[in-house]
Design an enzyme around this catalytic site. Structure first.
Site, short mmCIF file in Angstrom:
data_model
loop_
_atom_site.label_atom_id
_atom_site.label_comp_id
_atom_site.label_asym_id
_atom_site.label_seq_id
_atom_site.Cartn_x
_atom_site.Cartn_y
_atom_site.Cartn_z
N ASP A 25 42.34 -12.29 38.66
CA ASP A 25 41.72 -13.33 39.49
C ASP A 25 40.86 -12.71 40.59
OD1 ASP A 25 43.77 -12.43 41.08
OD2 ASP A 25 44.68 -14.40 41.43
N SER A 26 40.78 -11.37 40.62
CA SER A 26 39.77 -10.71 41.45
C SER A 26 38.37 -11.18 41.05
CB SER A 26 39.88 -9.18 41.32
OG SER A 26 39.89 -8.78 39.97
N ASP A 64 45.53 -13.22 34.51
CA ASP A 64 46.23 -13.60 35.74
C ASP A 64 46.54 -15.09 35.77
OD1 ASP A 64 47.01 -11.74 37.64
OD2 ASP A 64 44.98 -11.49 38.43
N LYS A 94 49.97 -12.20 33.92
CA LYS A 94 50.49 -11.53 35.13
C LYS A 94 50.75 -12.58 36.19
CE LYS A 94 47.78 -8.73 37.79
NZ LYS A 94 47.73 -9.52 39.04
N GLU A 96 52.03 -13.00 40.29
CA GLU A 96 52.31 -12.37 41.58
C GLU A 96 53.58 -12.97 42.17
OE1 GLU A 96 48.99 -12.64 44.30
OE2 GLU A 96 47.60 -11.78 42.85
N GLU A 163 50.83 -2.94 44.41
CA GLU A 163 49.53 -2.88 45.09
C GLU A 163 49.71 -2.58 46.58
OE1 GLU A 163 46.78 -5.98 44.11
OE2 GLU A 163 45.38 -5.39 45.70
#
Ligand code: KIV
Length: 239
Positions: A25-26, A64, A94, A96, A163
């Site tokens: 999602d960057s 993401d 993925k 978070e 991260e």
């Protein structure tokens, strides 16, 4: 692992031997021009996952789960994963988050979904952190991160991104887990490393300090665009 968003770059990275292509999602920052990943939607990630999975032949494609897209309920999470895997062509997702994500992750893993975890500076929580800052600097926060990593492993994640945490903490986490860790700004002791393609290729204007630039494509593209303009104005191109 490299975060990538389009078919051409995915093909190049795939053929160059990158093991995992992350449709991160960057993309909110690199592609869509947002300041954070918070505004990124499921539709956005599905759209780019389609492009990446069309050309990836060998690498694992991971997509993401966007901010809050899986927090509402397990059925919302399943809906999101269905879209990322069935429409987007991803082979894994993925998520978070630490222990609080475990009920959702367990449900997904039990449903046959390969899930990658993400701890430390989880960018979707940037407003809670008050900026993109190194996380887990004091002993309590470090113990919590280790507990979170063990809880994620127990829930069945197949790897964890670490991260922006101290290198020594990443080393301790990596040594306590059976699954691989993938570091970004977390030092050399992780099992693998991930970079955002726009950072490693020197495309993004403000790369984070830990991101090594393996090329300077921003300068190269700028030079090429200026040369094109010059050639058209001077009549050099087309001939
Ligand atoms: O969105 C992304 O690109 C990521 C990486 C920084 C791990 O989550």
């Amino acid at each position: 692992m490299i975060a990538v968003y389009d078919a051409t770059m995915a093909q190049i990275f795939d053929q160059a031997g990158v093991d995992v292509l992350l449709v991160g999602d960057s993309l909110g920052m690199t592609i869509l021009g947002y300041d954070t990943t918070v505004p990124v939607t499921l539709d956005d990630v599905v759209h780019h996952a389609k492009a990446v999975s069309r050309t990836a032949r060998r690498a694992l494609v991971v997509a993401d789960m966007p901010f809050l897209s899986w927090r509402i309920s397990n059925s919302e999470a399943v809906h999101g994963v269905k879209r990322l895997m069935q429409e987007g062509g991803a082979s894994a997702v993925k998520i978070e988050g630490g222990a609080s994500a475990v009920p959702t992750i367990s449900h997904l893993v039990e449903s046959g979904v390969p899930v990658m975890g993400h701890l430390g500076l989880t960018p979707q929580s940037v407003h809670q952190f008050g900026g993109f800052k190194t996380q887990a600097k004091n002993p309590d926060a470090q113990q919590k991160l280790i507990d979170d990593a063990l809880a994620l492993e127990e829930a069945g994640v197949f790897a964890i991104v670490l991260e922006c945490i101290p290198a020594d903490l990443a080393r301790r986490v990596t040594s306590q887990l059976r699954i691989p860790t993938i570091g970004i700004g977390a030092g050399p002791h992780c099992d693998g490393q991930v970079l955002v393609s726009y950072d490693m290729l020197g495309l993004f204007e403000n790369p984070p300090p830990f991101a090594k630039q393996y090329a300077r494509l921003r300068d190269e593209i700028s030079r090429a665009a200026a040369a094109f303009v010059e050639d058209v104005k001077s009549g050099e191109f087309p001939q």
